[in-house]
Enzyme design. Structure first.
Site, PDB file in Angstrom:
ATOM      1  CE  LYS A 137      -3.485  -0.616  -0.354  1.00 48.13           C
ATOM      2  NZ  LYS A 137      -3.972  -1.341  -1.864  1.00 48.13           N
ATOM      3  N   GLY A 138       2.097   1.014  -0.465  1.00 55.70           N
ATOM      4  CA  GLY A 138       2.951   2.151  -0.440  1.00 55.70           C
ATOM      5  C   GLY A 138       2.870   3.092  -1.610  1.00 55.70           C
ATOM      6  N   GLY A 139       2.494   2.454  -2.755  1.00 61.73           N
ATOM      7  CA  GLY A 139       2.281   3.260  -4.240  1.00 61.73           C
ATOM      8  C   GLY A 139       3.039   2.370  -5.063  1.00 61.73           C
ATOM      9  CB  THR A 140       4.412  -1.200  -4.597  1.00 60.67           C
ATOM     10  OG1 THR A 140       3.095  -1.782  -4.691  1.00 60.67           O
ATOM     11  CG2 THR A 140       5.086  -1.192  -3.436  1.00 60.67           C
ATOM     12  NE  ARG A 141       0.340  -3.010 -10.112  1.00 59.12           N
ATOM     13  CZ  ARG A 141       1.204  -4.174 -10.748  1.00 59.12           C
ATOM     14  NH1 ARG A 141       1.807  -4.122 -11.865  1.00 59.12           N
ATOM     15  NH2 ARG A 141       0.857  -5.265 -10.128  1.00 59.12           N
ATOM     16  CE  LYS A 162      -3.042  -1.251  -6.723  1.00 61.81           C
ATOM     17  NZ  LYS A 162      -2.485  -2.025  -5.766  1.00 61.81           N
ATOM     18  NE  ARG A 191      -9.171  -0.083  -1.710  1.00 59.82           N
ATOM     19  CZ  ARG A 191      -9.132  -1.420  -1.905  1.00 59.82           C
ATOM     20  NH1 ARG A 191      -9.919  -1.779  -2.839  1.00 59.82           N
ATOM     21  NH2 ARG A 191      -8.058  -2.079  -1.612  1.00 59.82           N
ATOM     22  N   PRO A 192     -11.082   5.773  -1.552  1.00 64.66           N
ATOM     23  CG  PRO A 192     -13.633   6.494  -1.640  1.00 64.66           C
ATOM     24  CD  PRO A 192     -12.451   5.672  -2.201  1.00 64.66           C
ATOM     25  NE  ARG A 223      -0.382   6.130   1.371  1.00 63.09           N
ATOM     26  CZ  ARG A 223      -1.482   5.375   0.929  1.00 63.09           C
ATOM     27  NH1 ARG A 223      -1.540   4.226   0.583  1.00 63.09           N
ATOM     28  NH2 ARG A 223      -2.495   6.124   0.962  1.00 63.09           N
TER      29      ARG A 223
HETATM   30  N1  LIG Z   1      -1.207   7.367  -9.164  1.00 61.77           N
HETATM   31  C1  LIG Z   1      -1.486   6.773  -8.612  1.00 61.77           C
HETATM   32  N2  LIG Z   1      -2.695   6.385  -8.721  1.00 61.77           N
HETATM   33  C2  LIG Z   1      -3.486   5.659  -7.619  1.00 61.77           C
HETATM   34  N3  LIG Z   1      -2.994   5.325  -6.403  1.00 61.77           N
HETATM   35  C3  LIG Z   1      -1.732   5.958  -6.313  1.00 61.77           C
HETATM   36  C4  LIG Z   1      -1.109   6.438  -7.319  1.00 61.77           C
HETATM   37  N4  LIG Z   1       0.133   6.744  -6.630  1.00 61.77           N
HETATM   38  C5  LIG Z   1       0.188   6.270  -5.486  1.00 61.77           C
HETATM   39  N5  LIG Z   1      -1.195   5.497  -5.271  1.00 61.77           N
HETATM   40  C6  LIG Z   1      -1.214   4.877  -4.188  1.00 61.77           C
HETATM   41  O1  LIG Z   1      -1.090   3.715  -4.291  1.00 61.77           O
HETATM   42  C7  LIG Z   1      -1.570   3.179  -3.030  1.00 61.77           C
HETATM   43  C8  LIG Z   1      -1.691   1.631  -3.307  1.00 61.77           C
HETATM   44  O2  LIG Z   1      -0.378   1.049  -2.998  1.00 61.77           O
HETATM   45  P1  LIG Z   1       0.183  -0.352  -3.781  1.00 61.77           P
HETATM   46  O3  LIG Z   1       0.249  -0.200  -5.315  1.00 61.77           O
HETATM   47  O4  LIG Z   1       1.725  -0.443  -3.246  1.00 61.77           O
HETATM   48  O5  LIG Z   1      -0.911  -1.295  -3.126  1.00 61.77           O
HETATM   49  S1  LIG Z   1      -0.581  -3.026  -3.337  1.00 61.77           S
HETATM   50  O6  LIG Z   1       0.353  -3.289  -1.969  1.00 61.77           O
HETATM   51  O7  LIG Z   1       0.074  -3.330  -4.390  1.00 61.77           O
HETATM   52  O8  LIG Z   1      -1.882  -3.671  -3.044  1.00 61.77           O
HETATM   53  C9  LIG Z   1      -3.051   3.659  -3.296  1.00 61.77           C
HETATM   54  O9  LIG Z   1      -3.599   3.620  -1.689  1.00 61.77           O
HETATM   55  P2  LIG Z   1      -4.867   3.995  -1.305  1.00 61.77           P
HETATM   56  O10 LIG Z   1      -5.187   5.382  -1.418  1.00 61.77           O
HETATM   57  O11 LIG Z   1      -5.093   3.675   0.163  1.00 61.77           O
HETATM   58  O12 LIG Z   1      -5.904   3.154  -2.399  1.00 61.77           O
HETATM   59  C10 LIG Z   1      -2.659   5.275  -3.511  1.00 61.77           C
HETATM   60  O13 LIG Z   1      -2.719   6.249  -2.476  1.00 61.77           O
END
Ligand SMILES: Nc1ncnc2c1ncn2[C@@H]1O[C@H](COP(=O)(O)OS(=O)(=O)O)[C@@H](OP(=O)(O)O)[C@H]1O
Length: 382
Positions: free
Chosen positions: A139-143, A345, A347-348, A220
């Site tokens: 949930k750090g923003g890895t995707r 990714k 979400r609220p 994060r």
């Molecule tokens: N560009 C962009 N678009 C959407 N989301 C973004 C982006 N950059 C960073 N993030 C943040 O990525 C959070 C999800 O993190 P991960 O991708 O590491 O999640 S996972 O561990 O693979 O499930 C996701 O967490 P949540 O906000 O809690 O959904 C986002 O805050």
């Protein structure tokens, strides 16, 4: 005289129309033949356009399955571009994919048929072990980071999370390598599995594959990260107890329950200590999850430098999508596809009582400071 002139002109017109029909048919048949041999699909597409097809909004599950499907499916012995075309996935989805690997359902087969028609150019390059891995954090923003990196022509990444160094280590290194996309000399192979960061055995295992592997950790604020983690679990299990009942051992003492994974993952200093037993600090890049949202191009600049890549991914690739509330990739010319990450990714989050958040902030403070010291970077969470 006039009439015979008319007849000659009329016959000439008839012959002309027959000839043009004949040539049109020849052209159509040539085109069909060309397509049947697969060459239509190999017509050069701009790399950015191809990346656009990879990116998001499609059904994550099916794309993960595509990603992990064995290449033999394309043509006997022929490799595929599935790794290239695979896309965002959550860990859980990958697990499901692994469960089904290597068999495929009819739906997946239908989905893959479009990818499986990508011919010829897929056979270039060889499958290599990743030279760089995004090891965390969940949930750090890895995707977002991985998808932004995939714009780069010198980066090839497996879209799904392989989970090799935590869950599937017994499948062996050759299995792991087989999941990787093909790369040409000079291209970097990458994967991301955020749970590696918290897996005790992962550092030793990665090192035994290659001790020179570059390691990227997207971090994060651990409090927001915990809420994000909780939000994900809640979305799959609506009957989940409240955040506060899971985070606190006891509401009257306010003691934090460190056995809850959503809390434990945020103890970055502890996890990093484990990795530093096997890798020097210079092998790590810590990416700020917050800056990846507020200044994606700036953060991508650092990542490209760390990987020794030319700075190709820049601010011209991003725009801030007001509806999503996150940066998204600009549409390449001629594409109408959405360019934002999927619904899971960004979400609220549910509202959490402020005193519980404050309690967590206090709890993390010393660990955060230790992490700033260890990493040499202040992430400004406190
Ligand atoms: N560009 C962009 N678009 C959407 N989301 C973004 C982006 N950059 C960073 N993030 C943040 O990525 C959070 C999800 O993190 P991960 O991708 O590491 O999640 S996972 O561990 O693979 O499930 C996701 O967490 P949540 O906000 O809690 O959904 C986002 O805050």
């Amino acid at each position: 005289m006039g009439c015979s002139g008319c007849r000659v002109r009329f016959n000439f017109a008839k012959v002309l129309s027959k000839v043009s029909v004949f040539f049109a048919m020849v052209l159509i048949f040539t085109y069909f033949f060309y397509c049947l041999t697969g060459f239509c699909d190999s017509a050069p597409r701009s790399l950015y356009t191809q990346q656009a097809l990879d990116y998001d909004i499609l059904d994550d599950n099916r794309r993960v399955l595509d990603d992990l499907r064995p290449p033999a499916r394309l043509l006997p012995g022929a490799p595929s571009l599935w790794n290239r075309t695979a896309a965002p996935a959550d860990a859980e989805q990958v697990e499901q994919a692994h469960g089904q690997h290597p068999s495929v359902s009819a739906e997946e087969a239908a989905q893959s048929s479009s990818s499986s028609s990508i011919p010829v150019s897929n056979t270039f390059g060889i499958k290599r072990f990743p030279q760089a891995i995004i090891i965390g954090v969940k949930k750090g923003g890895t995707r977002a980071l991985l998808e932004f990196l995939r714009i780069h022509p010198d980066v090839r990444a497996v879209g799904a999370e392989p989970h090799f160094f935590d869950r599937f280590y017994d499948r062996g290194l050759e299995w792991y390598r087989s999941l990787m996309p093909r790369t040409l000399d000079g291209q970097i192979t990458m994967e991301k599995t955020p749970s590696y960061f918290i897996t005790k055995e992962a550092p030793g295992r990665v090192c035994s594959m290659n001790c020179h592997t570059k390691l990227i950790v997207v971090v994060r604020d651990p409090v927001t990260r915990a809420v994000s983690d909780y939000t994900q679990t809640l979305s799959k299990n609506p009957g989940l107890p409240s955040f506060q009942s899971l985070a606190l051992k006891n509401s009257s003492t306010g003691l934090i329950d460190t056995t809850w994974s959503a809390v434990r993952i945020g103890l970055y200093a502890k996890h990093l200590e484990n990795w530093l037993q096997h890798f020097p600090l210079s092998h790590f890049l810590f990416v700020s999850g917050e800056r990846l949202v507020s200044d994606p191009a700036g953060e991508m600049g650092r990542v490209q430098d760390f990987l020794g890549l030319k700075r190709v991914v820049s601010d011209k690739h991003f725009y801030f999508n007001q509806t999503k509330g996150f940066p998204c990739l600009k549409k390449p010319e001629g594409s109408s596809r959405p360019r934002c990450l999927g619904k899971s990714k960004g979400r609220p989050h549910p509202e959490i009582p402020s005193e519980v958040l404050q309690r967590l902030r206090d709890f993390y403070k010393p660990f955060n400071h230790r992490f700033y010291q260890m990493s040499g970077q202040d992430f400004g969470w406190d």
